[in-house]
Design an enzyme around this catalytic site. Structure first.
Site, PDB file in Angstrom:
ATOM      1  N   ASP A 148       0.831  -1.193   0.000  1.00  0.00           N
ATOM      2  CA  ASP A 148       0.000   0.000   0.000  1.00  0.00           C
ATOM      3  C   ASP A 148       0.874   1.256   0.000  1.00  0.00           C
ATOM      4  O   ASP A 148       1.875   1.330   0.721  1.00  0.00           O
ATOM      5  CB  ASP A 148      -0.891  -0.021   1.244  1.00  0.00           C
ATOM      6  CG  ASP A 148      -1.880   1.112   1.296  1.00  0.00           C
ATOM      7  OD1 ASP A 148      -2.745   1.181   0.400  1.00  0.00           O
ATOM      8  OD2 ASP A 148      -1.783   1.930   2.222  1.00  0.00           O
ATOM      9  N   GLU A 157      14.808 -15.080  -0.213  1.00  0.00           N
ATOM     10  CA  GLU A 157      15.225 -16.109   0.742  1.00  0.00           C
ATOM     11  C   GLU A 157      14.272 -17.298   0.734  1.00  0.00           C
ATOM     12  O   GLU A 157      14.628 -18.389   1.187  1.00  0.00           O
ATOM     13  CB  GLU A 157      15.266 -15.542   2.158  1.00  0.00           C
ATOM     14  CG  GLU A 157      16.344 -14.493   2.396  1.00  0.00           C
ATOM     15  CD  GLU A 157      16.188 -13.859   3.776  1.00  0.00           C
ATOM     16  OE1 GLU A 157      15.307 -14.320   4.549  1.00  0.00           O
ATOM     17  OE2 GLU A 157      16.918 -12.888   4.072  1.00  0.00           O
TER      18      GLU A 157
END
Length: 538
Positions: free
Chosen positions: A221, A270
């Site tokens: 956002d 990751e």
């Protein structure tokens, strides 16, 4: 003309990429769920996570690849959950963390991915950091995590600069000890200071929390708003709201945001499974948007330039070309979106009534034929219009109280969607709905439209399944434009062709192949009706 063909899936049940580049997200169709308005499981009139979980099979059948969930975090709900008090907790109105886990697990079991909304520009004034900052007073460490400033004028009673809130009024609120804090949105939404290491560390931790729970990505956002210009300089111009999205502003689209997203990309990488970041980035140009999508930053950004393009063939073609050209150098897919929880539904934007619906249906086929990823806002597959006559007492958008009337505000696109039945709340839940639903929505419910080949729902189902069956629809980064009459778009993707008539009358042109799907009645393949799109094969 409707066809339903099975989607390709990987061994783990999640959709595979059908294009030439890796990454499920490159041509994914992502469905936005606004949790409070999707499905209510406990009869309190408010949608919730269990309601979402119960309706996941509907989304699987619809044919989407992923589901984006608007905020469900613990929040005082000053701005419908975009004022977050705790980023690791679920607001009781939506359920529990176990319910969120169940939604993610069940979605994955159905071959759907889950994207969660993240709100990093600001938090709630009930966030523990902000409450402690107020208690500790001026000059203390917690205040440095926000933008606290002394006021201007002899007695400090004027705001520190001339910035205005997106919701109207000044972007500053004064606290009891005399200092002011910055809030680009509501006063209940203080902006974080992203120059502070603790803020950066906290959000990397929040990312890992949801990634560990199984989230496949984040819609970010106000991704363009995290960094403010040094010194928070005056804008020096009035009517600032009219400048949003197409002007250089000291509080939006500052270059410093890119270092933040480079650090986030390292976290996403990751984790196995192509976890993604999607930027809600209002920028002055498509080229500026593309900067968020360089190979070491985020994966997608909402194409607001496309959303804001009118129903005009020449303008649409220009925006499509500009969007594709901007994304190509950074290797990112273009995204296409017609509606979301912040804008007037496109049925209404395109004129409303039968004309608006015809244009919206044609726009859907155009969007789903373009290369890249498409976003579908809940209810658009039902052809829902904006609700324009909500009573003032029902309105909850904070911009309504701070602004000057209903037009253009957001409650009208957030009315709970109809599922079944002839009376409100149309299967949304047993306890009514938090915003009133129109009586005419009985004919627009999922149940009413299912099985009707002329319905908008069945048009979306057919289009989404055809898109899965024909990989060229979403893959690639270009279209081959074909010669067409004025007011008509025509382009080829392999042996697939899309034609769109944006005029108010029929247009004669040679049929480029066999009809796969039409948004309107196509009695004569050589005459394209007004406000109609057609998919062709061959």
């Amino acid at each position: 003309m409707t066809q339903h063909l099975a989607a390709e899936t990987s061994l783990d049940g999640l959709p595979t990429s059908t294009g030439t580049l890796p990454g499920w997200w490159r041509e994914a169709v992502i469905y936005q769920v606004y949790p409070r308005s999707f499905a209510d499981s406990n009869g309190d009139g408010m949608g919730d996570l269990e309601g979402i979980r119960s309706r996941l099979p509907y989304l699987k059948e619809l044919g989407v690849d992923a589901v984006w969930l608007s905020p469900f975090y613990a929040s005082p709900q000053a701005d419908a959950g975009y004022d977050v008090a705790d980023y690791r907790a679920i607001d009781p109105m939506f359920g529990t963390l176990h319910d969120a886990d169940a939604v993610i697990r069940e979605a994955h079991g159905l071959g759907l991915r889950i994207i969660v909304d993240l709100v990093p520009n600001h938090c709630s004034d009930q966030h523990e950091w902000f409450k402690q900052a107020l208690r500790e007073g001026p000059g203390t460490p917690l205040r440095e995590r926000f933008h606290f400033r002394p006021g201007r004028g002899a007695d400090g009673t004027e705001p520190p600069n001339d910035w205005e809130s997106i919701f109207g009024g000044p972007a500053w609120t004064r606290v009891a000890d005399g200092e002011w804090y910055l809030h680009l949105f509501a006063p209940e939404q203080p902006d974080f200071n992203w120059e502070h290491p603790a803020v950066q560390d906290e959000f990397r931790s929040i990312l890992r929390f949801w990634l560990d729970l199984g989230a496949d990505g984040f819609r970010i956002d106000v991704a363009h708003g995290l960094v403010k210009a040094p010194g928070l300089p005056d804008l020096g111009r009035g009517e600032q709201l009219k400048l949003l999205g197409n002007q250089v502003l000291p509080f939006f689209d500052q270059d410093g945001v890119h270092e933040i997203y480079r650090s986030w990309r390292k976290v996403l990488d990751e984790y196995a499974g192509d976890r993604i970041g999607v930027a809600e980035a209002w920028t002055p140009s498509a080229d500026r948007t593309a900067m968020y999508l360089r190979p070491d930053e985020l994966h997608q950004a909402f194409n607001f330039h496309y959303l804001n393009t009118g129903w005009d063939a020449q303008a649409l073609r220009a925006t499509i070309d500009e969007s594709l050209d901007a994304m190509r150098p950074v290797g990112a897919p273009t995204t296409w979106v017609l509606s979301n929880h912040d804008v007037v539904r496109h049925v209404t934007r395109y004129g409303g009534g039968a004309e608006g619906l015809a244009r919206a249906r044609a726009a859907a086929l155009l969007m789903l034929a373009l290369p890249g990823s498409a976003y579908v806002y809940q209810g658009e597959e039902l052809g829902l219009p904006e609700v324009l006559d909500l009573p003032d007492a029902a309105r909850q958008d904070p911009a309504f109280a701070r602004g000057a009337g209903q037009d253009g505000l957001r409650d009208g696109c957030r009315v709970p969607i109809p599922w079944s039945g002839t009376e409100a709340p149309y299967g949304f839940g047993e306890g009514g709905s938090w915003l009133p639903q129109p009586a005419e929505w009985a004919g627009l419910s999922v149940a009413a439209q299912t099985g009707d080949p002329a319905s908008t729902l069945e048009l979306y189902r057919a289009a989404l399944h055809l898109r899965r069956a024909h990989p060229e629809l979403g893959a690639g980064d270009a279209v081959e434009w074909l010669e067409a009459p004025a007011g008509v778009l025509a382009f080829r993707r392999g042996d697939f062709t899309c034609t769109v008539n944006t005029t108010d009358g029929p247009v004669r042109m040679p049929a480029p192949g066999t009809v796969l799907l039409s948004s309107g009645d196509l009695s004569d393949p050589s005459e394209l009706p007004a406000d109609t799109a057609v998919w062709w094969r061959g």
